[in-house]
Design an enzyme around this catalytic site. Structure first.
Site, PDB file in Angstrom:
ATOM      1  N   THR A 137       8.787  53.157  14.392  1.00 31.26           N
ATOM      2  CA  THR A 137      10.135  53.753  14.517  1.00 31.26           C
ATOM      3  C   THR A 137      10.909  53.823  13.201  1.00 31.26           C
ATOM      4  O   THR A 137      12.110  54.106  13.215  1.00 31.26           O
ATOM      5  CB  THR A 137      10.986  52.976  15.545  1.00 31.26           C
ATOM      6  OG1 THR A 137      11.177  51.634  15.064  1.00 31.26           O
ATOM      7  CG2 THR A 137      10.332  52.943  16.911  1.00 31.26           C
ATOM      8  N   TRP A 138      10.251  53.599  12.080  1.00 27.20           N
ATOM      9  CA  TRP A 138      10.958  53.674  10.796  1.00 27.20           C
ATOM     10  C   TRP A 138      11.388  55.130  10.574  1.00 27.20           C
ATOM     11  O   TRP A 138      10.540  56.039  10.669  1.00 27.20           O
ATOM     12  CB  TRP A 138      10.015  53.200   9.692  1.00 27.20           C
ATOM     13  CG  TRP A 138      10.655  52.947   8.363  1.00 27.20           C
ATOM     14  CD1 TRP A 138      11.963  52.668   8.099  1.00 27.20           C
ATOM     15  CD2 TRP A 138       9.974  52.925   7.095  1.00 27.20           C
ATOM     16  NE1 TRP A 138      12.139  52.465   6.749  1.00 27.20           N
ATOM     17  CE2 TRP A 138      10.942  52.621   6.112  1.00 27.20           C
ATOM     18  CE3 TRP A 138       8.650  53.125   6.704  1.00 27.20           C
ATOM     19  CZ2 TRP A 138      10.620  52.524   4.757  1.00 27.20           C
ATOM     20  CZ3 TRP A 138       8.331  53.018   5.355  1.00 27.20           C
ATOM     21  CH2 TRP A 138       9.307  52.725   4.396  1.00 27.20           C
ATOM     22  N   ASP A 198       7.173  49.308  17.873  1.00 24.62           N
ATOM     23  CA  ASP A 198       7.510  48.504  16.693  1.00 24.62           C
ATOM     24  C   ASP A 198       8.825  48.976  16.085  1.00 24.62           C
ATOM     25  O   ASP A 198       8.999  50.167  15.821  1.00 24.62           O
ATOM     26  CB  ASP A 198       6.405  48.669  15.636  1.00 24.62           C
ATOM     27  CG  ASP A 198       6.748  47.888  14.375  1.00 24.62           C
ATOM     28  OD1 ASP A 198       6.570  46.655  14.388  1.00 24.62           O
ATOM     29  OD2 ASP A 198       7.225  48.492  13.397  1.00 24.62           O
ATOM     30  N   TYR A 223      15.493  48.982   9.960  1.00 25.36           N
ATOM     31  CA  TYR A 223      15.329  50.427  10.176  1.00 25.36           C
ATOM     32  C   TYR A 223      16.616  51.109  10.652  1.00 25.36           C
ATOM     33  O   TYR A 223      16.601  51.897  11.619  1.00 25.36           O
ATOM     34  CB  TYR A 223      14.202  50.716  11.181  1.00 25.36           C
ATOM     35  CG  TYR A 223      12.824  50.209  10.780  1.00 25.36           C
ATOM     36  CD1 TYR A 223      12.533  49.812   9.476  1.00 25.36           C
ATOM     37  CD2 TYR A 223      11.805  50.116  11.720  1.00 25.36           C
ATOM     38  CE1 TYR A 223      11.277  49.335   9.127  1.00 25.36           C
ATOM     39  CE2 TYR A 223      10.542  49.650  11.377  1.00 25.36           C
ATOM     40  CZ  TYR A 223      10.297  49.251  10.079  1.00 25.36           C
ATOM     41  OH  TYR A 223       9.050  48.782   9.754  1.00 25.36           O
ATOM     42  N   GLN A 251       1.231  42.287  10.342  1.00 21.66           N
ATOM     43  CA  GLN A 251       1.384  43.750  10.288  1.00 21.66           C
ATOM     44  C   GLN A 251       1.295  44.167   8.825  1.00 21.66           C
ATOM     45  O   GLN A 251       2.062  43.695   7.989  1.00 21.66           O
ATOM     46  CB  GLN A 251       2.736  44.152  10.893  1.00 21.66           C
ATOM     47  CG  GLN A 251       2.862  45.650  11.028  1.00 21.66           C
ATOM     48  CD  GLN A 251       4.206  46.085  11.584  1.00 21.66           C
ATOM     49  OE1 GLN A 251       4.964  46.775  10.901  1.00 21.66           O
ATOM     50  NE2 GLN A 251       4.511  45.699  12.808  1.00 21.66           N
ATOM     51  N   TYR A 295       0.244  49.382   9.793  1.00 22.62           N
ATOM     52  CA  TYR A 295       1.429  50.236   9.670  1.00 22.62           C
ATOM     53  C   TYR A 295       1.147  51.407   8.737  1.00 22.62           C
ATOM     54  O   TYR A 295       0.178  51.383   7.984  1.00 22.62           O
ATOM     55  CB  TYR A 295       2.670  49.425   9.288  1.00 22.62           C
ATOM     56  CG  TYR A 295       2.839  48.931   7.853  1.00 22.62           C
ATOM     57  CD1 TYR A 295       3.015  49.786   6.771  1.00 22.62           C
ATOM     58  CD2 TYR A 295       2.913  47.562   7.610  1.00 22.62           C
ATOM     59  CE1 TYR A 295       3.231  49.312   5.488  1.00 22.62           C
ATOM     60  CE2 TYR A 295       3.122  47.067   6.321  1.00 22.62           C
ATOM     61  CZ  TYR A 295       3.284  47.950   5.263  1.00 22.62           C
ATOM     62  OH  TYR A 295       3.494  47.483   3.996  1.00 22.62           O
TER      63      TYR A 295
END
Ligand SMILES: NC(=O)c1ccc[n+]([C@@H]2O[C@H](COP(=O)([O-])OP(=O)(O)OC[C@H]3O[C@@H](n4cnc5c(N)ncnc54)[C@H](OP(=O)(O)O)[C@@H]3O)[C@@H](O)[C@H]2O)c1
Length: 298
Positions: free
Chosen positions: A39-40, A66, A71, A179, A207
């Site tokens: 969701t960045w 995530d 963010y 991660q 990621y």
């Protein structure tokens, strides 16, 4: 077998992919979707479209979401997307290293819970190694587990020396995941981080699985191989890439998609199966390279 073995690829047996490829996530008591949703920068998108994308992903089995306090307003977008369907989701957020003191970690978690409009996270990560002693961060995380505010906790961007330290502080069976940056053109974690995590029952979450914004195009040699393999399966090159990244049972990937059609495309990777020969072709055209001195991060 591929020439640069070590953490040699071993695809999952097809039975593991029944039900959309949910798999054990380190020592956590729940199975988690191998392909999830990042969701960045999702808060840069038109809000209803971004919410639709996350919900479309959930509908199609990408129930692993995530996010992070870092963010911007992404946690608010996620809160909207999961409203009314919290129990379907394996929800992950992260504390900034600058907040990761004993008290600051707890306060940061409570802020994230408010933004996400939930009473619990399924996993809470230290975003990267910072200045606060790991003893303090781990004590806070364990306190959050005892209080029922998080089911589990993990780390992010930890190389093996940091992993050794956090293991010494926390003990075996406490670290749910690490991660880390992992995509076809950045395979550094395969040298030491993946083997370390597999030895110690820690899930590895990839990621930026599409390189953030640099997915190999159809005019590159690698892109042509992906297209060719995808065509054999009626799939897309991105689905092939995701499936390669999660080819080992310890691995998960969290592509970000603010467009619902992208989310649907990515979810297709949950049911794709690659042959050993296809994995070897991808391995050959996107070689692992030598081990860098420092673990790369975005
Ligand atoms: N722990 C850390 O330090 C760290 C660092 C970086 C990222 N992360 C996490 O990992 C997640 C994923 O990484 P990322 O956001 O850097 O990048 P990414 O997932 O590698 O790539 C995202 C980009 O790919 C596009 N895309 C996604 N699916 C697509 C599809 N099927 N077809 C065409 N384009 C597609 C997205 O477009 P649209 O958005 O327009 O759909 C977006 O531009 C982040 O969102 C975040 O949750 C963690």
């Amino acid at each position: 077998m591929n020439s640069n073995s070590g953490a040699a690829p071993s695809p999952l047996p097809s039975s593991s992919r029944a039900g959309g490829d949910q798999r054990p996530y380190g020592p956590v008591s729940r199975e988690v979707a191998a392909i999830g949703q990042g969701t960045w920068y999702i808060d840069d998108a038109h809000l209803p479209t971004a919410v639709d994308a996350l919900r479309r992903g959930l509908d199609l089995g990408m129930t692993h979401i995530d996010t992070a306090e870092m963010y911007g307003e992404a946690e608010l977008v996620v809160g909207e997307a999961i409203s009314g369907r919290r129990d379907e989701v394996f929800l992950v957020s992260k504390v900034l290293p600058s907040n990761a003191s004993r008290r600051g970690t707890i306060e940061a978690c409570e802020r994230s819970l408010r933004r996400l409009r939930t009473d619990r996270l399924d996993c809470y990560l230290l975003h990267w190694r910072g200045g606060h002693p790991l003893e303090d961060t781990v004590a806070a995380l364990e306190g959050l587990v005892s209080a029922g505010k998080i089911l589990s906790w993990g780390v992010s961007n930890f190389d093996v020396d940091d992993l050794d330290e956090v293991l010494a502080v926390a003990g075996l069976g406490r670290i749910a995941c690490n991660q880390v940056l992992y995509h076809l053109e950045e395979r550094a974690i395969e040298h030491a981080v993946v083997p370390w995590c597999e030895r110690n029952d820690v899930a590895v979450v990839a990621y930026s699985p599409f390189g953030h914004d640099s997915f190999p195009g159809p005019r590159t040699p690698g892109g042509r191989v992906l297209q060719d393999i995808a065509a054999n399966h009626g799939a897309t090159p991105r689905q092939v890439a995701l499936r390669f990244l999660v080819r080992r049972p310890s691995l998960f990937a969290i592509p970000k998609a603010a467009a619902p059609e992208h989310a649907a495309d990515n979810a297709g990777a949950l049911s794709l199966e690659l042959t050993e020969a296809e994995i070897e072709r991808i391995d050959a055209v996107f070689p692992r390279g030598s081990r860098p001195r420092q673990l790369p991060m975005l």
